[in-house]
Each structure stands twice: as structure tokens, then as C-alpha cells.
Design a protein around this motif. Structure first.
Motif, PDB file in Angstrom:
ATOM      1  N   ASN A   1     -33.946  42.366  -1.294  1.00 52.36           N
ATOM      2  CA  ASN A   1     -33.480  43.193  -2.414  1.00 52.36           C
ATOM      3  C   ASN A   1     -32.000  42.966  -2.678  1.00 52.36           C
ATOM      4  N   LEU A   2     -31.212  42.863  -1.601  1.00 51.97           N
ATOM      5  CA  LEU A   2     -29.780  42.586  -1.773  1.00 51.97           C
ATOM      6  C   LEU A   2     -29.574  41.245  -2.464  1.00 51.97           C
ATOM      7  N   ASP A   3     -30.399  40.280  -2.126  1.00 58.15           N
ATOM      8  CA  ASP A   3     -30.288  38.942  -2.705  1.00 58.15           C
ATOM      9  C   ASP A   3     -30.370  38.990  -4.228  1.00 58.15           C
ATOM     10  N   GLY A   4     -31.199  39.886  -4.757  1.00 61.81           N
ATOM     11  CA  GLY A   4     -31.380  39.979  -6.200  1.00 61.81           C
ATOM     12  C   GLY A   4     -30.266  40.723  -6.919  1.00 61.81           C
TER      13      GLY A   4
ATOM     14  N   VAL B   1     -19.012  63.463   1.265  1.00 65.59           N
ATOM     15  CA  VAL B   1     -20.240  62.681   1.116  1.00 65.59           C
ATOM     16  C   VAL B   1     -21.014  63.136  -0.121  1.00 65.59           C
ATOM     17  N   THR B   2     -21.474  62.167  -0.906  1.00 69.09           N
ATOM     18  CA  THR B   2     -22.343  62.443  -2.054  1.00 69.09           C
ATOM     19  C   THR B   2     -23.610  61.607  -1.918  1.00 69.09           C
ATOM     20  N   ILE B   3     -24.767  62.264  -2.035  1.00 68.99           N
ATOM     21  CA  ILE B   3     -26.051  61.560  -1.993  1.00 68.99           C
ATOM     22  C   ILE B   3     -26.655  61.557  -3.392  1.00 68.99           C
ATOM     23  N   ILE B   4     -26.989  60.379  -3.877  1.00 67.17           N
ATOM     24  CA  ILE B   4     -27.642  60.244  -5.179  1.00 67.17           C
ATOM     25  C   ILE B   4     -29.006  59.597  -4.966  1.00 67.17           C
ATOM     26  N   THR B   5     -30.064  60.230  -5.439  1.00 70.18           N
ATOM     27  CA  THR B   5     -31.404  59.650  -5.360  1.00 70.18           C
ATOM     28  C   THR B   5     -31.889  59.276  -6.764  1.00 70.18           C
ATOM     29  N   GLU B   6     -32.985  58.528  -6.808  1.00 69.24           N
ATOM     30  CA  GLU B   6     -33.589  58.060  -8.071  1.00 69.24           C
ATOM     31  C   GLU B   6     -32.586  57.287  -8.926  1.00 69.24           C
ATOM     32  N   LYS B   7     -31.788  56.469  -8.254  1.00 67.50           N
ATOM     33  CA  LYS B   7     -30.794  55.649  -8.956  1.00 67.50           C
ATOM     34  C   LYS B   7     -30.963  54.208  -8.489  1.00 67.50           C
ATOM     35  N   GLN B   8     -31.397  53.356  -9.375  1.00 66.44           N
ATOM     36  CA  GLN B   8     -31.654  51.958  -9.022  1.00 66.44           C
ATOM     37  C   GLN B   8     -30.401  51.108  -9.226  1.00 66.44           C
ATOM     38  N   VAL B   9     -29.931  50.505  -8.146  1.00 70.53           N
ATOM     39  CA  VAL B   9     -28.809  49.572  -8.264  1.00 70.53           C
ATOM     40  C   VAL B   9     -29.315  48.279  -8.890  1.00 70.53           C
ATOM     41  N   LYS B  10     -28.615  47.805  -9.906  1.00 67.38           N
ATOM     42  CA  LYS B  10     -29.041  46.615 -10.650  1.00 67.38           C
ATOM     43  C   LYS B  10     -28.222  45.369 -10.313  1.00 67.38           C
ATOM     44  N   LYS B  11     -26.923  45.572  -9.983  1.00 64.78           N
ATOM     45  CA  LYS B  11     -26.062  44.419  -9.742  1.00 64.78           C
ATOM     46  C   LYS B  11     -24.850  44.827  -8.928  1.00 64.78           C
ATOM     47  N   LEU B  12     -24.380  43.911  -8.063  1.00 60.07           N
ATOM     48  CA  LEU B  12     -23.127  44.080  -7.329  1.00 60.07           C
ATOM     49  C   LEU B  12     -22.196  42.946  -7.715  1.00 60.07           C
TER      50      LEU B  12
ATOM     51  N   LEU C   1     -26.727  40.428  -6.009  1.00 57.41           N
ATOM     52  CA  LEU C   1     -25.404  39.846  -5.868  1.00 57.41           C
ATOM     53  C   LEU C   1     -25.078  38.884  -7.000  1.00 57.41           C
ATOM     54  N   HIS C   2     -23.950  39.127  -7.641  1.00 57.17           N
ATOM     55  CA  HIS C   2     -23.487  38.251  -8.708  1.00 57.17           C
ATOM     56  C   HIS C   2     -23.081  36.891  -8.133  1.00 57.17           C
ATOM     57  N   ASN C   3     -22.491  36.916  -6.929  1.00 55.37           N
ATOM     58  CA  ASN C   3     -22.119  35.689  -6.224  1.00 55.37           C
ATOM     59  C   ASN C   3     -23.073  35.559  -5.037  1.00 55.37           C
ATOM     60  N   PRO C   4     -24.096  34.697  -5.106  1.00 56.30           N
ATOM     61  CA  PRO C   4     -25.195  34.731  -4.135  1.00 56.30           C
ATOM     62  C   PRO C   4     -24.778  34.299  -2.727  1.00 56.30           C
ATOM     63  N   LEU C   5     -25.586  34.735  -1.747  1.00 52.33           N
ATOM     64  CA  LEU C   5     -25.387  34.403  -0.341  1.00 52.33           C
ATOM     65  C   LEU C   5     -26.636  33.710   0.207  1.00 52.33           C
ATOM     66  N   PRO C   6     -26.487  32.857   1.236  1.00 50.83           N
ATOM     67  CA  PRO C   6     -27.641  32.113   1.763  1.00 50.83           C
ATOM     68  C   PRO C   6     -28.537  32.974   2.658  1.00 50.83           C
ATOM     69  N   ASN C   7     -29.802  32.610   2.711  1.00 48.03           N
ATOM     70  CA  ASN C   7     -30.777  33.077   3.712  1.00 48.03           C
ATOM     71  C   ASN C   7     -31.270  34.511   3.537  1.00 48.03           C
ATOM     72  N   LEU C   8     -30.808  35.238   2.555  1.00 50.50           N
ATOM     73  CA  LEU C   8     -31.219  36.637   2.408  1.00 50.50           C
ATOM     74  C   LEU C   8     -32.711  36.774   2.122  1.00 50.50           C
ATOM     75  N   SER C   9     -33.290  35.787   1.459  1.00 50.14           N
ATOM     76  CA  SER C   9     -34.707  35.867   1.107  1.00 50.14           C
ATOM     77  C   SER C   9     -35.576  34.932   1.955  1.00 50.14           C
ATOM     78  N   PHE C  10     -35.030  34.437   3.065  1.00 56.35           N
ATOM     79  CA  PHE C  10     -35.781  33.472   3.868  1.00 56.35           C
ATOM     80  C   PHE C  10     -36.967  34.132   4.572  1.00 56.35           C
ATOM     81  N   ASN C  11     -36.726  35.218   5.280  1.00 52.85           N
ATOM     82  CA  ASN C  11     -37.794  35.868   6.049  1.00 52.85           C
ATOM     83  C   ASN C  11     -38.709  36.686   5.145  1.00 52.85           C
ATOM     84  N   PRO C  12     -40.010  36.605   5.349  1.00 52.87           N
ATOM     85  CA  PRO C  12     -40.920  37.504   4.625  1.00 52.87           C
ATOM     86  C   PRO C  12     -40.977  38.862   5.315  1.00 52.87           C
ATOM     87  N   SER C  13     -41.630  39.821   4.707  1.00 51.14           N
ATOM     88  CA  SER C  13     -41.959  41.103   5.330  1.00 51.14           C
ATOM     89  C   SER C  13     -43.451  41.339   5.131  1.00 51.14           C
ATOM     90  N   VAL C  14     -44.068  42.018   6.087  1.00 49.44           N
ATOM     91  CA  VAL C  14     -45.520  42.203   6.028  1.00 49.44           C
ATOM     92  C   VAL C  14     -45.892  43.578   5.489  1.00 49.44           C
TER      93      VAL C  14
END
Length: 515
Positions: free
Chosen positions: A309-312, A269-280, A314-327
Motif C-alpha cells: 500500500n505504501l508503494d502505491g 494526539v489526533t485520530i482520524i478514521t475513514e480517511k484514505q491517504v492518496k499520495k505522499l 509514494l511520489h518518489n518510489p522505493l525498491p522492494n515494497l511490493s516484492f513479498n505477497p500476502s496471503v
């Protein structure tokens, strides 16, 4: 042959996924990527010195200081999720750090709702229901007696408010269920899905034609995997039967600290912090992860990021990931050494804002009486600890439209002081106080959530096959036990039949919804 898995997100869901992968598939190389400086997500416990803190300080944990929780503060040991998290805690050797609160404790028996300008004590027994009904329970008993006569709906889903108003009455929907919804989701009962947020009510009607009858009849059986989690604890005595909630002497973050410590000790197992994923991006039979100025290819990705966040990524987008809001929720901790609290219970919640009896301080979700709810965390037994929760779906009512990034912690503190004065008659200055504003911290499962998850599962399976799965609070439960359980079930499926096993079945983490 060894495989590689990247877990995105170092909250409780991501830590749990990495933990179960390391235990059940030690030959798998696990890379956990977290964008911030620390793992643990919204779970954060800190001992703070006297005075006002405008955010969580990073001072050393001095045992003479007061322990404040920013996020979850107690865990319920019920069902598969409760069993999973208790088993995990025991495996991590946290028995000596664990605090169990009995079902006979006043904090377990005494729950309150602020209604009609007073704090109402909810009935905790049949005799109190019949003989000591508070104002908030007006018409409740009658609605319970008549509920079995209400025809069952054929609707696939509806709002919590609609369901309860239809089967009981509007008073119950606004003032009881509206308050419970504030406590769990900081959300609006008129928007949230009954099927996805209070499934026990939905299932009872579908199974028995009545909630009351359904709750007295045998519930639906657990899956084999869920039953195995419950069975694991059978040799551990009657912990789950006797315990209302449990926690840790140094707070809930004890669990995530120990998970991190365990994972750091595993060679795979390797843990990396302070690393922003930009694209999948799907690359042949691999997933390529682009993070800051580097990239890595793995056999499988488990995303525990918020679905938005996952929605932003994915190179090949998926439905409904950004449908629900968060408070957004403001959490304000207080500790006093010069007061006594006249209520000996867990805390109080507030009704839905459409209740005819308006709140004296709009936007208040509720107040937790921490020193009652979790004994044994403080040297000074006389300290009275309280946590005020504000905002949620009533954020604008609480803070006048100020955005979560603009609101002044001092104003949040003053609003919370105003709330304690209005609801509890508490005007004294606290010895310790801390403000945290948590942006988009609780996902809101809007009506139709389960159908959208089913669509997401189908699309994910079609576009990404054995390469991508999801876990976390965006999907199948927002509580800590739910998050632990769902990550465990996902890893078990991946190892047994999915991307890391025989590959007989595509595992997305949402397979149970699609069945």
C-alpha cells in the motif's frame, strides 16, 4: 521547538507508534490516520448471539453471548516483544482484564499435528520424546542425533524447507516445520526465508555450525534497547518464566480499545478514521500527505501500512515494497454447548501439502481449541469453542480458485464443518458460528527478504532522509508482540537520534537490518 508526525495506519503497529510518541515526546503533535471506520487492524474480538454470522456483527457485547476472535487470540510473553506488550498492558491498567495461561496448563503442553490420518500428540518432554513417539515423529530423533555432523552452509539465505531438509531431513521439513509455518504465517515453507521467519535456526547454524549445538549454546546478546524492555519486567515477578501465553477476558481487542482510549485523552494526539491517504510527496523539508480531498504537511511520516500500500502512495518510489505477497485466510469460529472434546490441548496444525499423506479437506491450515487455550472468557464453562483456519498459501486448494472477494461465506462455513467432521469426527451443529475472510492479512517473507530490506533502507535514507520511516508486519515480524516492539524501537530511535531528536542519524525503521 515542537514537531509534527503523521502515523499512517491504525492497526497495532500504528497505535503503538502513536502511544510511544505521546509518552516519550509529549511536545510532538501526532496525527494518526486510518482508512477504515475502526482502529485495531486485524485484531478484532466480538461477542455474538446464537446462530450463523456471515461476518463480524456490530451488535453490543452482551456478556451472555460467546466471545469470538477474528485475528490474534493469544500473545506470547517471550523476549523483548513479549516484555514490551506486557509493559504496555500494565501501563494501560489492564491487569484485572488479563488472563495468564501457565506453562503447566494442558493447552501449553499438548500440541498436535494431523498426520497419517490421525491427530498426533507432539512430545512435551524428553521421556515422551524417547518413549511415546507418534507417527509424525518417525525419523525425527535420528535426524536430531545426526544433525551436528551435517556441514554448515555458506548460503546467505534459503527457504525454511531447504534449510530443515538439509540439516535434518525432508520428513521434518514437510510435516513438522511445514505445519509450524501454517500456524504462524499460513505460508509455504518452500517459499519463506529461514533467516527472516525462523531466525533462531539460521543464527544457530551460523554461530555453531549446527542447530542442535547452537540451541544449547548461549544465544546472541540483545541490543541495549531490547534488553531494557526485558529488564523492565524483572521487578514484576516470574510472569514471563511461568506463562505460556496471555490474553484478555474480553479478547485481544481489549488492548487496542484501551490504546485508542488513552490516545484520545492526549492533547497532542489526533485520530482520524475513514480517511484514505492518496499520495505522499516530499516538499522541501516536509512531507505532504494527500488524503481524499484535503492535504497536510508534517515533519515526519511513520507508515505502518502494508508495504504494498505504501508503494502505491509514494511520489518518489522505493525498491522492494511490493516484492513479498500476502496471503488470504478464512477464519471460521464455532461454539457448541452439546459436545465434549477428547483433546485437551491448544489445537492442531496440518503438514505442508507436499507431504505424502494428503489432507482429507485440502486447504486446512489448522484448528485452535479456543475453550482449552484461553479459560475465563465465558460464563458458560461447558461451551466448546473452536476456530478453523483455512486458505493461506493453499487458498486455491481450499476454495477452488474463487477470489477472496467472490467466495461465499456459506461455502466457507460448510468447508469448515467438513473439516471438523474429517479431523475431529465432529458432526453436530454449532450453537454459534461466524465466518470472516481476511484478505492479504499475513505478509510472506520470501527468501532474500533481509537483503531487500537493507536495499530499501538505503534508498529510503537517500530519497527521504529524516522525513519517512516504516513499521508494521511487512518488515521485521508478523506477530503482535513483534509489531509493538518494532514500533517502540522506532520511536525511541526517532526521539533520541533521528527526525525528532538530534538528527545525527537517519532513522528508517530498518536501520538494524542494514547494520
Amino acid at each position: 521547538m515542537s514537531s509534527s508526525v503523521a502515523v499512517l495506519g491504525g492497526g497495532i503497529s500504528g497505535l503503538s507508534a502513536a502511544y510511544y510518541l505521546s509518552k516519550t515526546s509529549p511536545q510532538t503533535k501526532v496525527l494518526l490516520i486510518e482508512g477504515s471506520k475502526r482502529v485495531g487492524g486485524w485484531i478484532r474480538s466480538q461477542r455474538v448471539s446464537p446462530g450463523f454470522h456471515s461476518s463480524t456483527p456490530t451488535e453490543p457485547n452482551d456478556p451472555n453471548n460467546v466471545l469470538f476472535e477474528v485475528g490474534p487470540r493469544s500473545l506470547r510473553p517471550v523476549g523483548p516483544g513479549g516484555a514490551a506488550i506486557l509493559s504496555m498492558s500494565n501501563e494501560l491498567n489492564l491487569q484485572n482484564q488479563t488472563i495468564f495461561v501457565s506453562k503447566s496448563d494442558p493447552s501449553a503442553k499438548n500440541r498436535y499435528i494431523y498426520y497419517k490420518d490421525q491427530i498426533n500428540t507432539l512430545p512435551s518432554s524428553l521421556s515422551s520424546l524417547l518413549l511415546k513417539q507418534p507417527p509424525v515423529f518417525k525419523s525425527v530423533l535420528k535426524s536430531i542425533l545426526t544433525e551436528p555432523l551435517v556441514p554448515a552452509s555458506t548460503s546467505d539465505d534459503e527457504s525454511l524447507y531447504s534449510f530443515v531438509a538439509r540439516r535434518f531431513n525432508e520428513h521434518v521439513a514437510l510435516n513438522l516445520v511445514g505445519a509450524i509455518t501454517h500456524g504462524i504465517y499460513a505460508g509455504d515453507a518452500k517459499q519463506l526465508s529461514v533467516r527472516s521467519t525462523m531466525r533462531i535456526l539460521y543464527d544457530a547454524e551460523k554461530r555453531s555450525g549446527s542447530v542442535v549445538r547452537g540451541l544449547f549454546e548461549k544465544s546472541l546478546p540483545l541490543s541495549a534497547a531490547e534488553q531494557s524492555m526485558v529488564d523492565e519486567l524483572q521487578d514484576g515477578g516470574n510472569i514471563t518464566k511461568e506463562t505460556s501465553v496471555f490474553g484478555f477476558k474480553e479478547g485481544t481487542e481489549t488492548l487496542t480499545h484501551q490504546l485508542k482510549k488513552y490516545l484520545n485523552e492526549q492533547s497532542n494526539v489526533t485520530i482520524i478514521t475513514e480517511k484514505q491517504v492518496k499520495k505522499l510527496e516530499k516538499k522541501d523539508d516536509k512531507m505532504k500527505i494527500y488524503a481524499d480531498n484535503s492535504s497536510v504537511q508534517v515533519d515526519h511520516v511513520i507508515s505502518t501500512l502494508p508495504s504494498k500500500n505504501l508503494d502505491g502512495l509514494l511520489h518518489n518510489p522505493l525498491p522492494n515494497l511490493s516484492f513479498n505477497p500476502s496471503v488470504n485466510v478464512a477464519v471460521i469460529n464455532f461454539a457448541y454447548d452439546n459436545i465434549s472434546l477428547k483433546f485437551n490441548g491448544f489445537g492442531f496444525l496440518t503438514p505442508h501439502p507436499d507431504s505424502p499423506y494428503k489432507l482429507p479437506v485440502p486447504g486446512t491450515l489448522g484448528v485452535v481449541f479456543d475453550s482449552n487455550a484461553m479459560h475465563g472468557q465465558e460464563k458458560d464453562k461447558k461451551l466448546v469453542k473452536l476456530t478453523v483456519m483455512m486458505g493461506g498459501h493453499m487458498w486455491d486448494k481450499a476454495f477452488g480458485g474463487a477470489s477472496v472477494n467472490q467466495v461465499d461465506p456459506q461455502i466457507v462455513y460448510e468447508k469448515a464443518r467438513e473439516a471438523l467432521a474429517a479431523y475431529l469426527g465432529l458432526f453436530e451443529t454449532p450453537k454459534y458460528s461466524m465466518v470472516n475472510v481476511l484478505p492479504e492479512c499475513i505478509p510472506q517473507y520470501l527468501v532474500g527478504h533481509e537483503n531487500r530490506l537493507s536495499q530499501l533502507h538505503q534508498s529510503m535514507a537517500q530519497k527521504y532522509g529524516h522525513l519517512l520511516s516504516v513499521s508494521g508486519a511487512s518488515y521485521l515480524g508478523v506477530s503482535v508482540p513483534d509489531c509493538v516492539k518494532n514500533s517502540r524501537l522506532l520511536v525511541q530511535d526517532l526521539v533520541d537520534t533521528g527526525a525528532l531528536g538530534s538528527r545525527e542519524i537517519v532513522i528508517t525503521g530498518l536501520n538494524r537490518v542494514a547494520q
